[in-house]
Design an enzyme around this catalytic site. Structure first.
Site, PDB file in Angstrom:
ATOM      1  N   TYR A 188       3.547   6.605  10.110  1.00 56.14           N
ATOM      2  CA  TYR A 188       2.706   5.465   9.736  1.00 56.14           C
ATOM      3  C   TYR A 188       3.548   4.373   9.061  1.00 56.14           C
ATOM      4  O   TYR A 188       3.364   3.188   9.350  1.00 56.14           O
ATOM      5  CB  TYR A 188       1.574   5.915   8.801  1.00 56.14           C
ATOM      6  CG  TYR A 188       0.496   4.859   8.628  1.00 56.14           C
ATOM      7  CD1 TYR A 188       0.477   4.028   7.515  1.00 56.14           C
ATOM      8  CD2 TYR A 188      -0.490   4.684   9.599  1.00 56.14           C
ATOM      9  CE1 TYR A 188      -0.501   3.056   7.372  1.00 56.14           C
ATOM     10  CE2 TYR A 188      -1.471   3.710   9.455  1.00 56.14           C
ATOM     11  CZ  TYR A 188      -1.469   2.901   8.340  1.00 56.14           C
ATOM     12  OH  TYR A 188      -2.432   1.913   8.209  1.00 56.14           O
ATOM     13  N   LYS A 248       0.563  -0.088  15.098  1.00 55.69           N
ATOM     14  CA  LYS A 248       1.920  -0.177  15.630  1.00 55.69           C
ATOM     15  C   LYS A 248       2.180  -1.388  16.517  1.00 55.69           C
ATOM     16  O   LYS A 248       3.341  -1.735  16.763  1.00 55.69           O
ATOM     17  CB  LYS A 248       2.242   1.092  16.450  1.00 55.69           C
ATOM     18  CG  LYS A 248       2.378   2.339  15.594  1.00 55.69           C
ATOM     19  CD  LYS A 248       3.472   2.195  14.556  1.00 55.69           C
ATOM     20  CE  LYS A 248       3.363   3.228  13.443  1.00 55.69           C
ATOM     21  NZ  LYS A 248       3.862   2.716  12.173  1.00 55.69           N
ATOM     22  N   HIS A 255       0.840  -1.200   0.000  1.00 55.85           N
ATOM     23  CA  HIS A 255       0.000   0.000   0.000  1.00 55.85           C
ATOM     24  C   HIS A 255       0.877   1.253   0.000  1.00 55.85           C
ATOM     25  O   HIS A 255       1.684   1.447   0.898  1.00 55.85           O
ATOM     26  CB  HIS A 255      -0.907   0.006   1.235  1.00 55.85           C
ATOM     27  CG  HIS A 255      -2.086  -0.917   1.107  1.00 55.85           C
ATOM     28  ND1 HIS A 255      -3.174  -0.848   1.954  1.00 55.85           N
ATOM     29  CD2 HIS A 255      -2.351  -1.920   0.238  1.00 55.85           C
ATOM     30  CE1 HIS A 255      -4.061  -1.767   1.599  1.00 55.85           C
ATOM     31  NE2 HIS A 255      -3.581  -2.439   0.568  1.00 55.85           N
ATOM     32  N   TYR A 285      -9.386   5.231   7.379  1.00 56.29           N
ATOM     33  CA  TYR A 285      -9.659   5.523   8.800  1.00 56.29           C
ATOM     34  C   TYR A 285     -10.692   6.645   8.825  1.00 56.29           C
ATOM     35  O   TYR A 285     -10.521   7.650   8.144  1.00 56.29           O
ATOM     36  CB  TYR A 285      -8.400   6.016   9.504  1.00 56.29           C
ATOM     37  CG  TYR A 285      -7.303   4.998   9.705  1.00 56.29           C
ATOM     38  CD1 TYR A 285      -6.411   4.675   8.680  1.00 56.29           C
ATOM     39  CD2 TYR A 285      -7.130   4.372  10.935  1.00 56.29           C
ATOM     40  CE1 TYR A 285      -5.396   3.743   8.876  1.00 56.29           C
ATOM     41  CE2 TYR A 285      -6.105   3.446  11.133  1.00 56.29           C
ATOM     42  CZ  TYR A 285      -5.255   3.133  10.105  1.00 56.29           C
ATOM     43  OH  TYR A 285      -4.244   2.209  10.309  1.00 56.29           O
ATOM     44  N   PRO A 319      -4.781   0.103  18.606  1.00 54.61           N
ATOM     45  CA  PRO A 319      -4.422  -0.280  17.236  1.00 54.61           C
ATOM     46  C   PRO A 319      -4.606   0.828  16.185  1.00 54.61           C
ATOM     47  O   PRO A 319      -4.350   0.616  15.010  1.00 54.61           O
ATOM     48  CB  PRO A 319      -5.341  -1.466  16.945  1.00 54.61           C
ATOM     49  CG  PRO A 319      -6.376  -1.457  17.990  1.00 54.61           C
ATOM     50  CD  PRO A 319      -5.904  -0.637  19.121  1.00 54.61           C
TER      51      PRO A 319
HETATM   52  P1  FAS Z   1       1.174 -12.332  21.611  1.00 54.28           P
HETATM   53  O1  FAS Z   1       0.220 -11.966  22.712  1.00 54.28           O
HETATM   54  O2  FAS Z   1       0.700 -12.352  20.198  1.00 54.28           O
HETATM   55  O3  FAS Z   1       1.796 -13.781  21.903  1.00 54.28           O
HETATM   56  C1  FAS Z   1       2.190 -14.148  23.212  1.00 54.28           C
HETATM   57  C2  FAS Z   1       2.112 -15.676  23.309  1.00 54.28           C
HETATM   58  O4  FAS Z   1       2.616 -16.069  24.595  1.00 54.28           O
HETATM   59  C3  FAS Z   1       0.683 -16.182  23.221  1.00 54.28           C
HETATM   60  O5  FAS Z   1       0.569 -17.173  22.218  1.00 54.28           O
HETATM   61  C4  FAS Z   1       0.401 -16.763  24.606  1.00 54.28           C
HETATM   62  O6  FAS Z   1      -0.423 -17.899  24.576  1.00 54.28           O
HETATM   63  C5  FAS Z   1       1.797 -17.123  25.094  1.00 54.28           C
HETATM   64  N1  FAS Z   1       1.918 -17.177  26.558  1.00 54.28           N
HETATM   65  C6  FAS Z   1       1.394 -16.312  27.465  1.00 54.28           C
HETATM   66  N2  FAS Z   1       1.702 -16.717  28.725  1.00 54.28           N
HETATM   67  C7  FAS Z   1       2.434 -17.863  28.602  1.00 54.28           C
HETATM   68  C8  FAS Z   1       3.028 -18.776  29.524  1.00 54.28           C
HETATM   69  N3  FAS Z   1       2.946 -18.584  30.846  1.00 54.28           N
HETATM   70  N4  FAS Z   1       3.697 -19.856  29.045  1.00 54.28           N
HETATM   71  C9  FAS Z   1       3.803 -20.048  27.705  1.00 54.28           C
HETATM   72  N5  FAS Z   1       3.258 -19.245  26.767  1.00 54.28           N
HETATM   73  C10 FAS Z   1       2.573 -18.161  27.224  1.00 54.28           C
HETATM   74  N6  FAS Z   1      -1.692  -4.828  16.530  1.00 54.28           N
HETATM   75  C11 FAS Z   1      -1.748  -4.126  15.369  1.00 54.28           C
HETATM   76  O7  FAS Z   1      -0.709  -3.675  14.878  1.00 54.28           O
HETATM   77  N7  FAS Z   1      -2.965  -3.937  14.738  1.00 54.28           N
HETATM   78  C12 FAS Z   1      -4.139  -4.469  15.242  1.00 54.28           C
HETATM   79  O8  FAS Z   1      -5.198  -4.296  14.669  1.00 54.28           O
HETATM   80  C13 FAS Z   1      -4.116  -5.216  16.436  1.00 54.28           C
HETATM   81  N8  FAS Z   1      -5.261  -5.776  16.954  1.00 54.28           N
HETATM   82  C14 FAS Z   1      -5.180  -6.489  18.139  1.00 54.28           C
HETATM   83  C15 FAS Z   1      -6.324  -7.086  18.726  1.00 54.28           C
HETATM   84  C16 FAS Z   1      -6.233  -7.782  19.952  1.00 54.28           C
HETATM   85  C17 FAS Z   1      -7.478  -8.416  20.557  1.00 54.28           C
HETATM   86  C18 FAS Z   1      -5.001  -7.896  20.617  1.00 54.28           C
HETATM   87  C19 FAS Z   1      -4.877  -8.631  21.942  1.00 54.28           C
HETATM   88  C20 FAS Z   1      -3.863  -7.316  20.048  1.00 54.28           C
HETATM   89  C21 FAS Z   1      -3.944  -6.623  18.803  1.00 54.28           C
HETATM   90  N9  FAS Z   1      -2.815  -6.053  18.207  1.00 54.28           N
HETATM   91  C22 FAS Z   1      -2.855  -5.352  17.049  1.00 54.28           C
HETATM   92  C23 FAS Z   1      -1.542  -6.186  18.826  1.00 54.28           C
HETATM   93  C24 FAS Z   1      -1.040  -7.577  18.504  1.00 54.28           C
HETATM   94  O9  FAS Z   1      -0.999  -7.756  17.128  1.00 54.28           O
HETATM   95  C25 FAS Z   1       0.278  -7.722  19.192  1.00 54.28           C
HETATM   96  O10 FAS Z   1       1.106  -6.590  18.968  1.00 54.28           O
HETATM   97  C26 FAS Z   1       1.019  -8.961  18.774  1.00 54.28           C
HETATM   98  O11 FAS Z   1       0.186 -10.070  18.964  1.00 54.28           O
HETATM   99  C27 FAS Z   1       2.271  -9.023  19.635  1.00 54.28           C
HETATM  100  O12 FAS Z   1       2.826 -10.257  19.467  1.00 54.28           O
HETATM  101  P2  FAS Z   1       3.560 -10.984  20.695  1.00 54.28           P
HETATM  102  O13 FAS Z   1       4.433 -10.008  21.378  1.00 54.28           O
HETATM  103  O14 FAS Z   1       4.135 -12.226  20.102  1.00 54.28           O
HETATM  104  O15 FAS Z   1       2.411 -11.323  21.761  1.00 54.28           O
HETATM  105  C1  PHB Z   2      -6.195  -4.495  10.520  1.00 60.21           C
HETATM  106  O1  PHB Z   2      -6.228  -4.700   9.276  1.00 60.21           O
HETATM  107  O2  PHB Z   2      -6.530  -5.375  11.355  1.00 60.21           O
HETATM  108  C2  PHB Z   2      -5.738  -3.153  11.025  1.00 60.21           C
HETATM  109  C3  PHB Z   2      -5.154  -2.265  10.141  1.00 60.21           C
HETATM  110  C4  PHB Z   2      -4.720  -1.022  10.613  1.00 60.21           C
HETATM  111  C5  PHB Z   2      -4.901  -0.698  11.938  1.00 60.21           C
HETATM  112  C6  PHB Z   2      -5.477  -1.609  12.837  1.00 60.21           C
HETATM  113  C7  PHB Z   2      -5.910  -2.845  12.368  1.00 60.21           C
HETATM  114  O3  PHB Z   2      -4.489   0.515  12.402  1.00 60.21           O
END
Ligand code: FAS
Ligand code: PHB
Length: 411
Positions: A397, A302, A77, A206, A298
């Site tokens: 961005y 980032k 993009h 957005y 989100p």
């Molecule tokens: P994660 O949370 O992805 O992974 C951590 C892992 O550790 C999990 O699999 C968990 O099961 C495991 N774990 C935890 N405790 C443990 C233990 N005691 N023993 C063993 N394993 C354990 N980011 C964006 O950029 N855009 C978005 O739109 C966006 N939407 C999101 C929506 C939600 C609901 C959430 C929660 C996050 C969102 N994020 C978004 C942020 C998300 O993408 C995170 O930045 C990303 O998952 C980070 O990755 P990890 O640091 O690997 O953490």
């Molecule tokens: C998504 O595609 O899930 C998305 C993209 C941009 C954002 C947040 C979520 O800022």
């Protein structure tokens, strides 16, 4: 029952994008690592989250040897649209940043690609193996205690990478008196819907409307990802697909809403929004990576990308520490990671405040919601109507440069 003993150089807790990406990069340098994950691989892949990758993340995935499908299926993009009360403004990312862009490719897909790359290298990965304790964190030989199918294990290692997300055990293993936690919780959540319908636009939109925030994103040319903000006390069960589509249609700019193709949701969930940072990100031989150390709303795309820049910093420092036998360089991790994290936190907070109808939560005493919203709609209007303002938006961005950790990049 006796505890079984294992050992490795780097113990990685968590098989999300942080843990998997770090594990691949270390393995490529011949550094032994073991990933321990609380839930099953399928459960990890069932989490629908991020969708926008910065160039730095894309480069790391290529370095990790897991980019084949991303390079084939990812959507590059060159711009992003911000709509304010039906007026659409395109931020020309490529022009305003001297040629940079972002990649639209789902977190689920990146996670799947990294899992497959790890499996292809037959690297040790324990699923359904919750880590229950970390011991000897300040010694030269820390231990990660976990259980799997009723058997207890003790993994001895040189370093622990806490890639276990916001609810993991790693951050809690840093003594509370040594941790400073910064937090802001927002008074709404994002209701997200995934559907096999063509996106309403070829680039993200957005939207700030009188009715609230909306985001039109995508996963491919045939799969869309939409969000609207909803009050914190809403439950996903109270939102039918029809109610979602109707509200989204009312918040999108009319020209885009006319193109909206609706269909059955294949996933629907509400994510709470918070800004959170833990300082420091390290303690003894334990290093916090990604959501284990910080969370962003989100709105700036980032979250996943800050996890990637943490991985880049820790990977470079661990590689130097282990291969040059110079562990002292690791003392630089937290400060190097935190500088870029705080830039990402501020940008995400700023975008959230500009694009949502916030009621003066940021305002000083006596300042009413209307006053605060007038400030923020004026801020949005200024940035969308100024080349300098759009450049400030675009540079952040696409992602600020990764911090120099003072050691060579082993790329
Ligand atoms: P994660 O949370 O992805 O992974 C951590 C892992 O550790 C999990 O699999 C968990 O099961 C495991 N774990 C935890 N405790 C443990 C233990 N005691 N023993 C063993 N394993 C354990 N980011 C964006 O950029 N855009 C978005 O739109 C966006 N939407 C999101 C929506 C939600 C609901 C959430 C929660 C996050 C969102 N994020 C978004 C942020 C998300 O993408 C995170 O930045 C990303 O998952 C980070 O990755 P990890 O640091 O690997 O953490
Ligand atoms: C998504 O595609 O899930 C998305 C993209 C941009 C954002 C947040 C979520 O800022």
């Amino acid at each position: 029952m006796t505890t079984k003993r294992l050992n490795t150089q780097v113990a990685i807790i968590g098989s999300g994008p942080s843990g998997l990406l770090l594990g691949q990069l270390l393995a490529k340098q011949g550094i032994d690592n073991v990933i321990i994950e609380r839930v099953s691989a399928d459960y990890v892949l069932g989490r629908i989250r991020a969708g926008i990758l910065e160039q730095g993340f894309v480069d790391l995935v290529r370095q990790a040897g897991a980019a084949h499908r991303m390079d084939q299926e990812g959507l590059v993009h060159d711009g992003v649209i911000i709509a304010h009360n039906n007026q659409q403004t395109r931020i020309d990312l490529r022009k305003l940043t001297g040629g940079k862009s972002v990649m639209c490719y789902g977190q689920v897909e990146i996670t799947r690609d990294l899992m497959e790359a790890r499996q292809a290298m037959a690297l040790p990965t324990w699923y359904e193996a919750p880590v229950t304790n970390l011991a000897g964190i300040t010694s030269d030989n820390p231990k990660v205690l976990f259980s799997h199918q009723g058997q207890d294990y003790e993994l001895s290692c040189d370093y622990i990478a806490g890639c276990d997300g916001f609810h993991g055990i790693s951050r809690q293993s840093i003594p509370a008196e040594l941790r400073t936690e910064y937090e802001r919780v927002y008074p709404f959540g994002w209701l997200g819907l995934l559907s096999d319908t063509p996106p309403v636009n070829h680039e993200l939109i957005y939207c700030r409307s009188q009715r609230g925030f909306a985001l039109a994103s995508m996963r491919s040319h045939t799969r869309s990802r939409y969000y609207i903000d909803v009050p914190l006390d809403h439950k996903v069960e109270q939102w039918s697909d029809e109610a979602f589509w109707e509200e989204l249609h009312r918040r999108l700019p009319e020209e885009a809403a006319e193109r909206l193709v609706t269909g059955p949701s294949i996933e629907k969930s509400i994510a709470p929004l918070r800004s959170f940072v833990c300082e420091p990100l390290q303690y003894g031989r334990l290093f916090l990576v990604g959501d284990a150390g910080h969370i962003v709303p989100p709105t700036g795309a980032k979250g996943l990308n800050l996890a990637a820049s943490d991985v880049a910093a820790l990977y470079r420092l661990l590689n130097h520490a282990i291969r040059q036998n110079d562990p002292s360089c690791l003392q630089r991790y937290s400060a190097a990671a935190l500088r870029r994290i705080w830039h990402g936190e501020r940008f995400s907070w700023w975008m959230t405040n500009m694009l949502h109808n916030l009621d003066g939560v940021e305002g000083s005493a006596g300042e009413g919601a209307d006053t605060y919203q007038k400030f923020m709609t004026s801020e949005l209007d200024f940035y969308l109507n100024s080349e300098a303002g759009k450049t400030v938006l675009a540079e952040q961005y696409v992602g600020l440069p990764y911090e120099d950790c003072g050691v060579p990049d082993p790329a």
